[in-house]
Design a protein around this motif. Structure first.
Motif, PDB file in Angstrom:
ATOM      1  N   SER A 154       8.777  -1.463   5.443  1.00 49.42           N
ATOM      2  CA  SER A 154      10.086  -1.606   4.582  1.00 49.42           C
ATOM      3  C   SER A 154       9.703  -0.313   3.420  1.00 49.42           C
ATOM      4  O   SER A 154      10.919   0.036   2.828  1.00 49.42           O
ATOM      5  N   GLY A 155       8.568   0.145   3.326  1.00 53.18           N
ATOM      6  CA  GLY A 155       8.395   1.446   2.383  1.00 53.18           C
ATOM      7  C   GLY A 155       8.049   0.622   1.027  1.00 53.18           C
ATOM      8  O   GLY A 155       8.472  -0.699   0.959  1.00 53.18           O
ATOM      9  N   VAL A 156       7.323   1.318   0.251  1.00 55.53           N
ATOM     10  CA  VAL A 156       6.592   0.992  -0.968  1.00 55.53           C
ATOM     11  C   VAL A 156       7.848   0.420  -1.753  1.00 55.53           C
ATOM     12  O   VAL A 156       7.753  -0.453  -2.756  1.00 55.53           O
ATOM     13  N   GLY A 196      -0.903   3.567  -6.273  1.00 54.09           N
ATOM     14  CA  GLY A 196      -1.367   4.571  -5.571  1.00 54.09           C
ATOM     15  C   GLY A 196      -0.331   5.330  -4.953  1.00 54.09           C
ATOM     16  O   GLY A 196      -0.399   6.390  -4.574  1.00 54.09           O
ATOM     17  N   LEU A 197       0.800   4.541  -4.581  1.00 51.82           N
ATOM     18  CA  LEU A 197       1.967   4.952  -3.610  1.00 51.82           C
ATOM     19  C   LEU A 197       3.135   5.256  -4.629  1.00 51.82           C
ATOM     20  O   LEU A 197       3.919   6.111  -4.183  1.00 51.82           O
ATOM     21  N   ASN A 198       3.284   4.486  -5.711  1.00 49.67           N
ATOM     22  CA  ASN A 198       4.556   4.667  -6.412  1.00 49.67           C
ATOM     23  C   ASN A 198       4.557   3.970  -7.641  1.00 49.67           C
ATOM     24  O   ASN A 198       4.120   2.439  -7.803  1.00 49.67           O
ATOM     25  N   ALA A 202       4.940  -0.046  -9.136  1.00 50.24           N
ATOM     26  CA  ALA A 202       3.659  -1.103  -9.530  1.00 50.24           C
ATOM     27  C   ALA A 202       3.988  -1.790 -10.799  1.00 50.24           C
ATOM     28  O   ALA A 202       3.540  -2.682 -11.181  1.00 50.24           O
ATOM     29  N   ALA A 203       4.697  -0.785 -11.774  1.00 46.36           N
ATOM     30  CA  ALA A 203       4.784  -1.273 -13.134  1.00 46.36           C
ATOM     31  C   ALA A 203       5.973  -2.477 -12.992  1.00 46.36           C
ATOM     32  O   ALA A 203       5.896  -3.378 -13.899  1.00 46.36           O
TER      33      ALA A 203
END
Ligand code: PEP
Length: 248
Positions: A154-156, A196-198, A202-203
């Motif tokens: 699905s993608g990050v 690390g990806l987005n 993450a936040a």
């Protein structure tokens, strides 16, 4: 600032009568719950009834599982569109009991996650390690592998519209809770892996802790920086025990 969420997973428990009492008890206690979103995940057959009972309350509704297919010859399955139509906002995917008892694989969970999002449901993606995996130092590898299956499909960015529940399998229904620091360490790992990806995803993503949470340990767990609430099994089956967690 991420909002806290406390979700109750009722598993294979309840009857019309007991669920009416439970929902009424939770709804009556919601005036004491401040700044925390609350949701319940009944067994499929009671979802419509619970949707009616929740009408006019702030309590969210979720399913415990969802089909990875949209329609067709899949006996026993319930689709994301059906869940949406009867009032769900959430569905659990990849609960450890689905993985360990029913043989659900990472790829199956990832497909369910995608199917839920396609219909506008928020998946609550359950990940976590077995006791032997923790003891052999594999906790991070396991949760990374479980997350990667979803990210690959699905993608990050898809994680921004989901909830992650870190549930160490050895703590589910056993009365053994991860210490706040043990849980925080894994939550921080999950968040930093996503960062690390987005970094924005993450936040934003809520990461719940699940595993023998109760009114006595919830406040300490929820005070940890990367713990944004809880997924609650046993202690979600009475309004008193569940509300003690929601108000923590
Ligand atoms: C669960 O099943 O998701 C769970 C966390 O259960 P318990 O709270 O009973 O450990």
């Amino acid at each position: 600032m991420r909002q806290t969420l406390v979700a109750g997973n009722w598993k294979l428990n309840g009857s019309k009568e007991s669920i009416q009492t439970l929902v009424k008890g939770i709804a009556d206690g919601m005036s004491d719950v401040d700044g925390t979103a609350v949701a319940v995940c009944p067994p499929y057959v009671y979802i419509s009834m619970v949707a009616d009972l929740l009408d006019g309350t702030e309590i969210g509704l979720g399913a415990q599982d969802v089909a990875d297919q949209e329609t067709g010859a899949y006996t026993g399955e319930v689709s994301a569109a059906m869940l949406k139509e009867v009032g769900c906002q959430y569905t659990l995917v990849g609960h450890s009991e689905r993985r360990s008892i029913y043989g659900e694989q990472d790829a199956d969970t990832a497909a369910k996650f995608a199917a839920a999002q396609k219909e506008g449901l928020t998946p609550i993606l359950c990940i976590g390690e077995l006791l032997e995996e923790r003891e052999s130092g594999d906790t991070e590898n396991v949760v990374a592998r479980q997350l990667d299956a979803v990210i690959e499909l699905s993608g990050v960015e898809a994680l921004a519209d989901s909830v992650i529940a870190y549930e160490p399998v050895w703590a589910i229904g056993t009365g053994k809770t991860a210490s706040p620091q043990q849980a925080q360490d894994v939550h921080a790992f999950i968040r930093s892996k996503i960062a690390g990806l987005n970094a924005d995803v993450a936040a934003k993503v809520q990461i719940l802790y699940g595993g023998s949470v109760n009114g006595g340990n919830a406040a300490e767990l929820f005070a940890m920086e990367d713990i944004d609430g809880g997924l609650i099994g046993g202690a979600s089956l009475t309004s008193e025990a569940f509300l003690a967690i929601c108000t923590a």
